[in-house]
Scaffold this motif. Structure first.
Motif, PDB file in Angstrom:
ATOM      1  N   GLY A 238       0.947  -1.275   0.050  1.00  0.00           N
ATOM      2  CA  GLY A 238       0.045  -0.068   0.121  1.00  0.00           C
ATOM      3  C   GLY A 238       0.831   1.180   0.008  1.00  0.00           C
ATOM      4  O   GLY A 238       0.720   2.335  -0.797  1.00  0.00           O
TER       5      GLY A 238
ATOM      6  N   MET B 168       2.531   2.546  -3.124  1.00  0.00           N
ATOM      7  CA  MET B 168       2.023   3.368  -4.175  1.00  0.00           C
ATOM      8  C   MET B 168       2.255   4.807  -4.149  1.00  0.00           C
ATOM      9  O   MET B 168       2.049   5.626  -5.056  1.00  0.00           O
ATOM     10  CB  MET B 168       0.326   3.172  -3.943  1.00  0.00           C
TER      11      MET B 168
ATOM     12  N   THR C 220       2.289   1.323 -10.515  1.00  0.00           N
ATOM     13  CA  THR C 220       0.757   0.640 -10.462  1.00  0.00           C
ATOM     14  C   THR C 220       0.734  -0.194  -9.682  1.00  0.00           C
ATOM     15  O   THR C 220       1.835  -0.798  -9.072  1.00  0.00           O
ATOM     16  CB  THR C 220       0.702   0.117 -12.054  1.00  0.00           C
ATOM     17  N   LYS C 221      -0.567  -0.895  -9.239  1.00  0.00           N
ATOM     18  CA  LYS C 221      -0.939  -1.968  -8.491  1.00  0.00           C
ATOM     19  C   LYS C 221      -0.165  -3.369  -8.852  1.00  0.00           C
ATOM     20  O   LYS C 221       0.454  -4.044  -8.104  1.00  0.00           O
ATOM     21  CB  LYS C 221      -2.145  -2.249  -8.180  1.00  0.00           C
TER      22      LYS C 221
ATOM     23  N   ALA D 213      -1.203  -3.401   1.916  1.00  0.00           N
ATOM     24  CA  ALA D 213      -2.171  -3.302   1.043  1.00  0.00           C
ATOM     25  C   ALA D 213      -3.425  -3.733   1.694  1.00  0.00           C
ATOM     26  O   ALA D 213      -4.767  -3.634   1.342  1.00  0.00           O
ATOM     27  CB  ALA D 213      -1.770  -3.948  -0.366  1.00  0.00           C
TER      28      ALA D 213
ATOM     29  N   HIS E 254      -5.735  -0.499   1.352  1.00  0.00           N
ATOM     30  CA  HIS E 254      -6.411  -0.296   0.209  1.00  0.00           C
ATOM     31  C   HIS E 254      -7.878  -0.252   0.624  1.00  0.00           C
ATOM     32  O   HIS E 254      -8.763  -0.247  -0.352  1.00  0.00           O
ATOM     33  CB  HIS E 254      -6.045  -1.651  -0.781  1.00  0.00           C
TER      34      HIS E 254
END
Length: 310
Positions: free
Chosen positions: A72, A75, A90-91, A120, A124
């Motif tokens: 997470g 990002m 990007t993820k 994440a 997220h």
């Protein structure tokens, strides 16, 4: 001498919030501790290797390690020590790097008896309301006490609002993990201490303790070992040939430091190396050869180290 005192004597512990409490927990093998690894590239470095071997030593003394992969936080990218905003990943890139990190960690740390988590999994899932609640715990003035933000502001360099969220998100990891001790490099002092504040804001009665590790210099002996400086960086995905060669390229004045931070050499062995370097009784190249073989063997095995040497 307990494990804490041994690690401190080797220079692996730079700063702590409460030495008496931390040393007691670690020496008794009762501490749960964690450290985060942001997946900004596909490879860990020798600096991460130093942290992983320290975790391994603590694990062998009975303490429980938690390795956090920053699916997470990556990002955003950690702005610590940076003079400009990091490029976004990007993820998909983060997920690919995260898997690579796990594979590399497994070669050093006993992941079967360690916990590996990915932030994440909770970051997220946060709603906008959750983010507002988190952001309300810290003021802009607090954020501007960070050296890198203060320096960039003074120099008129841009600071994106989302960069303020990185230390907040890292701090929130401490709420989710709820360990006894958070580990980090000395460049993580602001972020780790903020974790204690956020834990208190979310109702934790006894916030975690903090133990900071030194930053390992790159092969030039000057700049921090970092993927930002690939020309001075030893990556754990390097072949045995490249790893051995890079270790042989370090300046002579870094030999003792690399031995102390990256190997299991005993106190007597470290003192003997210091003496040999000081009195010139042994060619520094021969000592460096031993260092390169020892470190390369730790990751590629003795056969790999021999191939790198040959």
């Amino acid at each position: 001498m307990g494990i804490y005192e041994e690690l401190k004597a080797r220079g692996l512990i730079a700063q702590v919030t409460n030495e008496e409490e931390i040393s007691k927990m670690i020496n008794e093998g009762k501490a749960t501790f964690y450290i985060g690894f942001d997946c900004t590239a596909d490879s860990l470095t020798a600096g991460h290797f130093m942290a992983l071997t320290l975790m391994k030593r603590l694990q062998m003394a009975g303490n429980k390690p938690i390795a956090l992969i920053g699916g997470g936080t990556t990002m955003i990218g950690d702005p610590s020590g940076k003079s400009e905003t990091r490029p976004a990943l990007t993820k998909e890139q983060v997920a690919e790097n995260a898997q690579s990190y796990f594979d590399q960690m497994s070669k050093v740390l006993d992941v079967s008896s360690a916990e590996v988590v990915n932030n994440a999994d909770w970051l997220h899932k946060m709603s906008f309301t959750d983010l507002l609640k988190l952001a309300a715990q810290v003021t802009v003035a607090q954020m501007m006490t960070r050296d890198d933000f203060a320096k960039r502001y003074a120099e008129g360099k841009p600071i994106a609002i989302h960069e303020f969220f990185y230390p907040l998100m890292q701090a929130y990891d401490s709420v989710e993990i709820d360990s006894d001790i958070e580990l980090g490099g000395t460049d993580q002092r602001f972020n780790t201490l903020l974790g204690r504040d956020i834990q208190a804001a979310y109702g934790k009665k006894y916030p975690q303790l903090v133990m900071l590790l030194p930053l390992l210099e790159g092969t030039d002996g000057v700049v921090k070992m970092s993927k930002t400086y690939p020309e001075h960086c030893i990556s754990l995905t390097d072949s045995e040939f490249d790893m051995f060669g890079k270790l042989m390229s370090i300046p002579d004045n870094m030999i003792s430091r690399y031995f102390s931070l990256l190997t299991d050499a005993s106190k007597d062995e470290l003192e003997a190396i210091d003496k040999q370097l000081a009195d010139g009784s042994v060619n520094p190249r021969d000592i460096k050869m031993k260092l390169a073989f020892t470190v390369t063997a730790e990751y590629h095995g003795e056969d790999g180290a021999q191939r790198g040497k040959d």
